[in-house]
Design a protein around this motif. Structure first.
Motif, PDB file in Angstrom:
ATOM      1  N   PRO A  20       0.817  -1.217   0.000  1.00 37.19           N
ATOM      2  CA  PRO A  20       0.000   0.000   0.000  1.00 37.19           C
ATOM      3  C   PRO A  20       0.847   1.261   0.000  1.00 37.19           C
ATOM      4  O   PRO A  20       1.893   1.328   0.628  1.00 37.19           O
ATOM      5  CB  PRO A  20      -0.807  -0.121   1.301  1.00 37.19           C
ATOM      6  CG  PRO A  20      -0.002  -1.025   2.176  1.00 37.19           C
ATOM      7  CD  PRO A  20       0.670  -1.988   1.247  1.00 37.19           C
ATOM      8  N   GLY A  21       0.376   2.238  -0.764  1.00 43.99           N
ATOM      9  CA  GLY A  21       1.048   3.534  -0.773  1.00 43.99           C
ATOM     10  C   GLY A  21       2.132   3.701  -1.812  1.00 43.99           C
ATOM     11  O   GLY A  21       2.425   4.826  -2.225  1.00 43.99           O
ATOM     12  N   ARG A  22       2.722   2.591  -2.253  1.00 44.95           N
ATOM     13  CA  ARG A  22       3.805   2.740  -3.235  1.00 44.95           C
ATOM     14  C   ARG A  22       3.815   1.688  -4.327  1.00 44.95           C
ATOM     15  O   ARG A  22       4.566   1.791  -5.295  1.00 44.95           O
ATOM     16  CB  ARG A  22       5.171   2.768  -2.542  1.00 44.95           C
ATOM     17  CG  ARG A  22       5.609   1.483  -1.870  1.00 44.95           C
ATOM     18  CD  ARG A  22       6.987   1.679  -1.254  1.00 44.95           C
ATOM     19  NE  ARG A  22       7.504   0.528  -0.559  1.00 44.95           N
ATOM     20  CZ  ARG A  22       8.208  -0.433  -1.135  1.00 44.95           C
ATOM     21  NH1 ARG A  22       8.446  -0.393  -2.422  1.00 44.95           N
ATOM     22  NH2 ARG A  22       8.677  -1.445  -0.413  1.00 44.95           N
ATOM     23  N   GLY A  23       3.008   0.661  -4.205  1.00 40.88           N
ATOM     24  CA  GLY A  23       2.974  -0.373  -5.228  1.00 40.88           C
ATOM     25  C   GLY A  23       4.080  -1.385  -5.065  1.00 40.88           C
ATOM     26  O   GLY A  23       4.828  -1.368  -4.080  1.00 40.88           O
ATOM     27  N   GLY A  24       4.210  -2.275  -6.016  1.00 40.86           N
ATOM     28  CA  GLY A  24       5.180  -3.356  -5.899  1.00 40.86           C
ATOM     29  C   GLY A  24       4.603  -4.488  -5.062  1.00 40.86           C
ATOM     30  O   GLY A  24       3.408  -4.502  -4.737  1.00 40.86           O
ATOM     31  N   ARG A  25       5.446  -5.412  -4.680  1.00 39.37           N
ATOM     32  CA  ARG A  25       4.999  -6.608  -3.973  1.00 39.37           C
ATOM     33  C   ARG A  25       5.893  -6.912  -2.787  1.00 39.37           C
ATOM     34  O   ARG A  25       7.126  -6.901  -2.898  1.00 39.37           O
ATOM     35  CB  ARG A  25       5.008  -7.795  -4.937  1.00 39.37           C
ATOM     36  CG  ARG A  25       4.378  -9.055  -4.387  1.00 39.37           C
ATOM     37  CD  ARG A  25       4.526 -10.208  -5.374  1.00 39.37           C
ATOM     38  NE  ARG A  25       3.673 -11.340  -4.984  1.00 39.37           N
ATOM     39  CZ  ARG A  25       3.702 -12.537  -5.586  1.00 39.37           C
ATOM     40  NH1 ARG A  25       4.545 -12.750  -6.596  1.00 39.37           N
ATOM     41  NH2 ARG A  25       2.889 -13.504  -5.182  1.00 39.37           N
ATOM     42  N   THR A 135     -11.648   1.465   4.319  1.00 42.13           N
ATOM     43  CA  THR A 135     -11.926   2.700   5.063  1.00 42.13           C
ATOM     44  C   THR A 135     -12.069   3.855   4.077  1.00 42.13           C
ATOM     45  O   THR A 135     -11.766   3.719   2.882  1.00 42.13           O
ATOM     46  CB  THR A 135     -10.794   3.027   6.051  1.00 42.13           C
ATOM     47  OG1 THR A 135      -9.604   3.374   5.308  1.00 42.13           O
ATOM     48  CG2 THR A 135     -10.496   1.833   6.958  1.00 42.13           C
ATOM     49  N   GLU A 136     -12.506   4.998   4.576  1.00 42.88           N
ATOM     50  CA  GLU A 136     -12.698   6.167   3.713  1.00 42.88           C
ATOM     51  C   GLU A 136     -11.401   6.627   3.066  1.00 42.88           C
ATOM     52  O   GLU A 136     -11.427   7.347   2.060  1.00 42.88           O
ATOM     53  CB  GLU A 136     -13.328   7.308   4.504  1.00 42.88           C
ATOM     54  CG  GLU A 136     -14.773   7.043   4.892  1.00 42.88           C
ATOM     55  CD  GLU A 136     -15.479   8.293   5.381  1.00 42.88           C
ATOM     56  OE1 GLU A 136     -14.865   9.380   5.325  1.00 42.88           O
ATOM     57  OE2 GLU A 136     -16.638   8.174   5.805  1.00 42.88           O
ATOM     58  N   ARG A 137     -10.298   6.194   3.628  1.00 40.03           N
ATOM     59  CA  ARG A 137      -9.003   6.580   3.065  1.00 40.03           C
ATOM     60  C   ARG A 137      -8.879   6.136   1.602  1.00 40.03           C
ATOM     61  O   ARG A 137      -8.181   6.787   0.810  1.00 40.03           O
ATOM     62  CB  ARG A 137      -7.891   5.953   3.903  1.00 40.03           C
ATOM     63  CG  ARG A 137      -6.478   6.250   3.426  1.00 40.03           C
ATOM     64  CD  ARG A 137      -6.170   7.731   3.484  1.00 40.03           C
ATOM     65  NE  ARG A 137      -4.866   8.019   2.922  1.00 40.03           N
ATOM     66  CZ  ARG A 137      -4.461   9.229   2.547  1.00 40.03           C
ATOM     67  NH1 ARG A 137      -5.272  10.264   2.706  1.00 40.03           N
ATOM     68  NH2 ARG A 137      -3.262   9.426   2.044  1.00 40.03           N
ATOM     69  N   GLU A 184      -3.503   2.578   6.545  1.00 39.38           N
ATOM     70  CA  GLU A 184      -3.887   3.981   6.435  1.00 39.38           C
ATOM     71  C   GLU A 184      -3.349   4.588   5.139  1.00 39.38           C
ATOM     72  O   GLU A 184      -3.809   5.641   4.698  1.00 39.38           O
ATOM     73  CB  GLU A 184      -3.365   4.771   7.632  1.00 39.38           C
ATOM     74  CG  GLU A 184      -4.173   4.584   8.897  1.00 39.38           C
ATOM     75  CD  GLU A 184      -5.598   5.087   8.748  1.00 39.38           C
ATOM     76  OE1 GLU A 184      -5.786   6.217   8.236  1.00 39.38           O
ATOM     77  OE2 GLU A 184      -6.530   4.349   9.107  1.00 39.38           O
ATOM     78  N   ALA A 185      -2.389   3.918   4.533  1.00 42.25           N
ATOM     79  CA  ALA A 185      -1.787   4.465   3.315  1.00 42.25           C
ATOM     80  C   ALA A 185      -2.779   4.542   2.163  1.00 42.25           C
ATOM     81  O   ALA A 185      -2.754   5.485   1.377  1.00 42.25           O
ATOM     82  CB  ALA A 185      -0.567   3.634   2.906  1.00 42.25           C
ATOM     83  N   ASP A 186      -3.661   3.512   2.045  1.00 43.31           N
ATOM     84  CA  ASP A 186      -4.628   3.562   0.952  1.00 43.31           C
ATOM     85  C   ASP A 186      -6.026   3.061   1.322  1.00 43.31           C
ATOM     86  O   ASP A 186      -6.936   3.074   0.484  1.00 43.31           O
ATOM     87  CB  ASP A 186      -4.110   2.822  -0.288  1.00 43.31           C
ATOM     88  CG  ASP A 186      -3.954   1.315  -0.092  1.00 43.31           C
ATOM     89  OD1 ASP A 186      -4.456   0.775   0.916  1.00 43.31           O
ATOM     90  OD2 ASP A 186      -3.343   0.669  -0.967  1.00 43.31           O
ATOM     91  N   GLY A 187      -6.223   2.613   2.555  1.00 42.20           N
ATOM     92  CA  GLY A 187      -7.547   2.192   2.984  1.00 42.20           C
ATOM     93  C   GLY A 187      -8.078   0.955   2.312  1.00 42.20           C
ATOM     94  O   GLY A 187      -9.281   0.657   2.389  1.00 42.20           O
ATOM     95  N   LEU A 188      -7.194   0.190   1.665  1.00 39.95           N
ATOM     96  CA  LEU A 188      -7.626  -0.974   0.889  1.00 39.95           C
ATOM     97  C   LEU A 188      -6.733  -2.194   1.101  1.00 39.95           C
ATOM     98  O   LEU A 188      -7.231  -3.325   1.196  1.00 39.95           O
ATOM     99  CB  LEU A 188      -7.640  -0.605  -0.605  1.00 39.95           C
ATOM    100  CG  LEU A 188      -7.960  -1.704  -1.615  1.00 39.95           C
ATOM    101  CD1 LEU A 188      -9.370  -2.251  -1.393  1.00 39.95           C
ATOM    102  CD2 LEU A 188      -7.818  -1.162  -3.042  1.00 39.95           C
TER     103      LEU A 188
END
Length: 210
Positions: A20-25, A135-137, A184-188
């Motif tokens: 989350p937040g930056r991609g990759g794995r 979340t809404e994030r 919290e970085a992307d809510g997903l």
């Protein structure tokens, strides 16, 4: 040397290990199926089958090959013999473009589980995991255009529907929201700590069965 308990983890980006937040794995030691293997030990063999964007039954015009129903047979056949199939899908079904309710998503998950069972060479257990609620994030992340407030509410309703399906079909059930939460970085997506907590919860469930 005794037989290994063989487990297939079939899911979306949170099984793939999207960061989350930056991609990759995340590496295998960080993402939850890899951590599950470490927690269970040498008597088990955990097979990863995660794909970003995977749904239960919906075809995504923007990303081909993401329909979980269409790929589950191949995944099961490649992983045989199986003792346990873990299904964690549903987050992508909450996208605005599909407009699906929690009940409709659950119906799709049931069809996916049925398809897996039809191609098995022998009976195996099934564990349904309701993904950690969004979340809404998510609406303020790079995924914002794909999800809205309704998406978030539907994601919160999945656990109750999945549990009902599990009881009806004799499957195991685990609510990821009770074990962990999205970043919290992307809510997903799950962060490293989220993957660890989910792996611990799944490990406890597996050890109760075998």
């Amino acid at each position: 040397m005794g037989k290994k308990i063989r487990i297939l983890c079939y899911g979306d980006s949170n099984t793939f290990g999207y960061i989350p937040g930056r991609g990759g794995r995340y590496d295998r030691h960080t993402r939850w199926p890899g951590r599950l293997q470490e927690l269970l030990g040498s008597g088990y063999q955990v097979v990863e089958e995660g794909l970003c964007g995977r749904t239960t039954v919906y075809e995504d015009a923007s990303e081909a090959g993401r329909c979980g129903l269409e790929r589950i047979r191949d995944a099961v056949e490649k992983s045989r013999p199986l003792d346990l199939l873990i299904l964690m899908l549903g987050s992508n079904d909450c996208k605005r473009r599909f407009g699906a309710s929690a009940a409709e998503i659950t119906e799709g998950l049931g069809k996916t589980a049925d398809a897996a069972d039809d191609c098995g060479e022998r009976a195996f257990a099934v564990l349904l995991i309701a993904p950690a609620a969004m979340t809404e994030r998510v609406m303020h992340s790079g995924f914002g255009p794909e999800f809205d407030r309704r998406s978030i509410e539907v994601s919160k309703e999945l656990a109750q529907e999945y549990e009902r399906l599990a009881e009806k079909c004799g499957y195991g059930f685990l609510d990821a929201s009770k074990a962990t939460q999205v970043s919290e970085a992307d809510g997903l997506h799950l962060d490293a700590q989220g993957h660890r907590k989910l792996a611990e919860a799944v490990s406890e469930w597996v050890k109760r069965q075998w």
